[in-house]
Design a protein around this motif. Sequence first.
Motif, mmCIF file in Angstrom:
data_model
loop_
_atom_site.group_PDB
_atom_site.id
_atom_site.type_symbol
_atom_site.label_atom_id
_atom_site.label_comp_id
_atom_site.label_asym_id
_atom_site.label_seq_id
_atom_site.Cartn_x
_atom_site.Cartn_y
_atom_site.Cartn_z
ATOM 1 N N LYS A 199 -7.956 52.622 29.049
ATOM 2 C CA LYS A 199 -6.913 53.002 30.010
ATOM 3 C C LYS A 199 -7.315 54.279 30.727
ATOM 4 O O LYS A 199 -8.115 55.055 30.218
ATOM 5 C CB LYS A 199 -5.604 53.274 29.267
ATOM 6 C CG LYS A 199 -4.908 52.036 28.784
ATOM 7 C CD LYS A 199 -3.400 52.245 28.656
ATOM 8 C CE LYS A 199 -2.748 51.030 28.034
ATOM 9 N NZ LYS A 199 -2.671 51.098 26.577
ATOM 10 N N SER A 224 -8.486 49.111 23.718
ATOM 11 C CA SER A 224 -7.909 49.244 25.057
ATOM 12 C C SER A 224 -8.617 50.361 25.822
ATOM 13 O O SER A 224 -8.953 51.406 25.269
ATOM 14 C CB SER A 224 -6.404 49.460 24.979
ATOM 15 O OG SER A 224 -6.104 50.822 24.890
ATOM 16 N N THR A 241 -6.016 57.868 32.264
ATOM 17 C CA THR A 241 -4.970 58.866 32.371
ATOM 18 C C THR A 241 -5.539 59.991 33.208
ATOM 19 O O THR A 241 -6.578 60.565 32.845
ATOM 20 C CB THR A 241 -4.579 59.399 30.964
ATOM 21 O OG1 THR A 241 -4.370 58.269 30.112
ATOM 22 C CG2 THR A 241 -3.331 60.242 30.997
#
Length: 222
Positions: free
Chosen positions: A70, A68, A72
């Motif tokens: 992602k 994954s 942040t």
Amino acid sequence: MKELVVAIDGPAGAGKSTVAQIVARKLNYTYIDTGAMYRAVTWAALKGSCSSENIEGVTQLLQRMDISLKYTEGQLQVCVNGENVTAAIRTPQISRSVSEYAKLPAVRQAMLIRQRQMADQGGVVMDGRDIGTHVLPDAEVKIFLTASIAERAGRRWRELKGKGFDTDLEQLTHEIAERDRMDSQREIAPLMQAPDAILVDTTGLTIDAVVETILLIYKERK
Ligand code: C5P
């Protein structure tokens, strides 16, 4: 308004990820770092002591592997089966081994499927080696980003130094050239400029200037 697909390819250390991230942020698009995906596969293989010659082992690894990507606070976080490998995939050891795994047909096929799924809604900036040629051949914007080997090695050296790795510049130059050679000479989806990609040589250019150039090309296509 229709969202486009931006493909940015080029050799190691050309500044693709830095530039692609900024371009994506300015366009409010999703940035997809495909090199991070190949690095994640390499990390998992090395962790499982699975050599690139063990095709059966690598194939099994891919079947149970969830990667994954992602964001942040604007920073890309890469996880493999829930484990955060963001820093672990950037070590010199991974850089030295990644091309051996990236040339395997099973690895390329598995990544190709995932990358196309990630881009199927448009509104993405994807960087790598084979995005404009193989993964997203219909991308509306195709850039081939390059720079002299001296400049690319110098950038990587400064980046690694900043992360606390004490690397020899000459050895790093050699390793980058070797990785480019392997990536360019592999049988499947080798590193090369797509015929319809625009060449941007970043030697001596600031990051801002490269971003501006790409945004101008994007506006022409829009
Ligand atoms: O972009 P980065 O340097 O992180 O890529 C690491 C390696 O992953 C490359 O040297 C190449 O072997 C592989 N790669 C690839 N195809 C892509 C992106 C990366 O084969 N689209």
